[in-house]
Write a protein that holds these residues in place. Sequence first.
Motif, PDB file in Angstrom:
ATOM      1  N   ARG A  20      82.447  51.419  15.140  1.00 33.19           N
ATOM      2  CA  ARG A  20      81.565  50.712  16.257  1.00 33.19           C
ATOM      3  C   ARG A  20      82.331  49.358  16.555  1.00 33.19           C
ATOM      4  O   ARG A  20      82.505  49.165  17.782  1.00 33.19           O
ATOM      5  CB  ARG A  20      80.128  50.403  15.455  1.00 33.19           C
ATOM      6  N   GLU A  38      76.442  42.149  18.487  1.00 34.47           N
ATOM      7  CA  GLU A  38      76.145  43.087  17.489  1.00 34.47           C
ATOM      8  C   GLU A  38      77.760  43.270  16.797  1.00 34.47           C
ATOM      9  O   GLU A  38      77.942  43.338  15.644  1.00 34.47           O
ATOM     10  CB  GLU A  38      76.353  44.573  18.026  1.00 34.47           C
ATOM     11  N   LYS A  88      75.300  43.311  29.278  1.00 32.36           N
ATOM     12  CA  LYS A  88      75.495  44.461  28.397  1.00 32.36           C
ATOM     13  C   LYS A  88      76.667  43.995  27.413  1.00 32.36           C
ATOM     14  O   LYS A  88      76.686  44.075  26.093  1.00 32.36           O
ATOM     15  CB  LYS A  88      76.013  45.680  29.125  1.00 32.36           C
ATOM     16  N   GLU A 134      81.253  54.833  26.232  1.00 30.94           N
ATOM     17  CA  GLU A 134      79.727  54.414  25.858  1.00 30.94           C
ATOM     18  C   GLU A 134      78.813  55.714  25.007  1.00 30.94           C
ATOM     19  O   GLU A 134      78.207  55.397  24.316  1.00 30.94           O
ATOM     20  CB  GLU A 134      79.134  54.305  27.025  1.00 30.94           C
ATOM     21  N   LEU A 135      79.405  56.592  25.501  1.00 32.78           N
ATOM     22  CA  LEU A 135      78.966  57.940  24.884  1.00 32.78           C
ATOM     23  C   LEU A 135      79.378  58.097  23.422  1.00 32.78           C
ATOM     24  O   LEU A 135      78.657  58.209  22.406  1.00 32.78           O
ATOM     25  CB  LEU A 135      79.292  59.243  25.644  1.00 32.78           C
ATOM     26  N   ASN A 136      80.764  57.566  22.942  1.00 31.89           N
ATOM     27  CA  ASN A 136      81.046  57.757  21.745  1.00 31.89           C
ATOM     28  C   ASN A 136      80.451  56.567  20.868  1.00 31.89           C
ATOM     29  O   ASN A 136      79.810  56.872  19.772  1.00 31.89           O
ATOM     30  CB  ASN A 136      82.603  57.380  21.846  1.00 31.89           C
ATOM     31  N   LEU A 137      79.990  55.349  21.379  1.00 34.38           N
ATOM     32  CA  LEU A 137      79.295  54.373  20.782  1.00 34.38           C
ATOM     33  C   LEU A 137      78.013  54.862  20.320  1.00 34.38           C
ATOM     34  O   LEU A 137      77.674  54.687  19.291  1.00 34.38           O
ATOM     35  CB  LEU A 137      79.458  53.175  21.685  1.00 34.38           C
ATOM     36  N   THR A 138      77.200  55.768  21.305  1.00 35.54           N
ATOM     37  CA  THR A 138      75.690  56.084  21.121  1.00 35.54           C
ATOM     38  C   THR A 138      75.789  57.003  19.766  1.00 35.54           C
ATOM     39  O   THR A 138      74.918  56.934  19.038  1.00 35.54           O
ATOM     40  CB  THR A 138      75.251  56.779  22.080  1.00 35.54           C
ATOM     41  N   LYS A 139      76.863  57.560  19.658  1.00 36.43           N
ATOM     42  CA  LYS A 139      76.979  58.749  18.501  1.00 36.43           C
ATOM     43  C   LYS A 139      77.482  58.162  17.135  1.00 36.43           C
ATOM     44  O   LYS A 139      77.531  58.751  16.058  1.00 36.43           O
ATOM     45  CB  LYS A 139      77.601  59.825  19.159  1.00 36.43           C
ATOM     46  N   GLN A 140      78.254  57.286  17.368  1.00 39.98           N
ATOM     47  CA  GLN A 140      79.073  56.499  16.238  1.00 39.98           C
ATOM     48  C   GLN A 140      77.979  55.812  14.994  1.00 39.98           C
ATOM     49  O   GLN A 140      77.510  54.840  15.602  1.00 39.98           O
ATOM     50  CB  GLN A 140      80.224  55.629  16.787  1.00 39.98           C
ATOM     51  N   LYS A 141      78.292  56.315  14.063  1.00 43.11           N
ATOM     52  CA  LYS A 141      77.334  55.502  12.969  1.00 43.11           C
ATOM     53  C   LYS A 141      78.137  54.819  12.138  1.00 43.11           C
ATOM     54  O   LYS A 141      77.932  53.838  11.472  1.00 43.11           O
ATOM     55  CB  LYS A 141      76.694  56.800  12.186  1.00 43.11           C
ATOM     56  N   GLN A 152      82.645  55.576  30.545  1.00 45.87           N
ATOM     57  CA  GLN A 152      81.430  56.308  30.258  1.00 45.87           C
ATOM     58  C   GLN A 152      81.837  57.028  29.163  1.00 45.87           C
ATOM     59  O   GLN A 152      80.889  57.078  28.087  1.00 45.87           O
ATOM     60  CB  GLN A 152      81.204  57.448  31.660  1.00 45.87           C
TER      61      GLN A 152
END
Length: 358
Positions: A27, A52, A45, A15-22, A12
Amino acid sequence: MIAQPIFEANIQQLELNLTKQKDERQRIVLIDQLTSHFAFTDVSKAKALLQEQHALLQEWHHPNHPDLKLNFHLNTGIVENQLYNYYLSEIHFLQAIDLLDERGSAMQQAETLIDYAGTCMNLNKMDSAMQFLQKAEKKLAAFPNERLQTRIICREGYLNLHYNNLLKSVELLLEADKQIGLLDKELSIKDYYFLTLIHSGLGRIYEQNNQREQSVKSYLKVVNMCETMDIRSRLSWHYLNVGNGYMSLEDDDSAEIYFWKAINVKDDVSKHARASAYANLGHCYFYRKSYDEALEFYNKAELLYKENSPKDFYNFSILDSWKAQLHAELGDHDRALQHFDNAYAYAEIIEDYRQLSE
């Protein structure tokens, strides 16, 4: 009940880190960590993340690029196998093996060979599967690893099951189950996946030996493990197995519950499993004399069987035989005879003498 492992919280967080990682390079690393988990829990998923990752690997040259490229092929091989795309799975495993020959450790090579052996078995390449397992054993002889040795034993159990060596198969699967229980480290999601294979195989053996109650217990153990650990890629088959087990015990109410679960589960893309669930659900309704509903389920099953394999003559024969029985009960003897003729013709094509005699 199986305890939920600690790593779920880590997933979890990743996943949170991935949503924030630019940063695209970061990534790639996060996706690599996530797909090794989602390959067993959420293949849709995992597939999206791998797409990607593939695009990013084409563009960027991360310091660990070769290792990440290797993991991409390994994870894709597992995911395509879970999605029943066995030829695509083989392509990626072979690419991974080529990369490992250049830079992989003995344990990496052994693990890949064990995973690839599973795809070989799904492709009915049993001799190749045995050869790859033997290669893996040779590598582990120099660099022992109890976890990987247990997985080899599991695969060998399935090979013996394929050749109907049931006594040897049950011996190997029970040994694999015992050895996993003796591992001194926390079990990974992949270890739990192999446990589902072990108990599913045991369920099949008990089923073939007419140990029906023991078979249902094994299949229920698999379902409990999958639901608890969120291992969903083969869940439709596992539900179907439980339903079939209850049906053999003449517990149609319990069977119906699991046939509906097999039909409604979203993560297993197998049309064959759903078709079988519809067909067997129809048979339950036939015995209740709910003939309209039974015929509707038979027709849904036939449509799915045809979409999955237009030459599935074995299941077409059974369905036509069941439809014939239904129309005979309704007194429509012309239609009953027509379906019996169809059932006989399908059985004749595949030379299924048991079905022909019935």
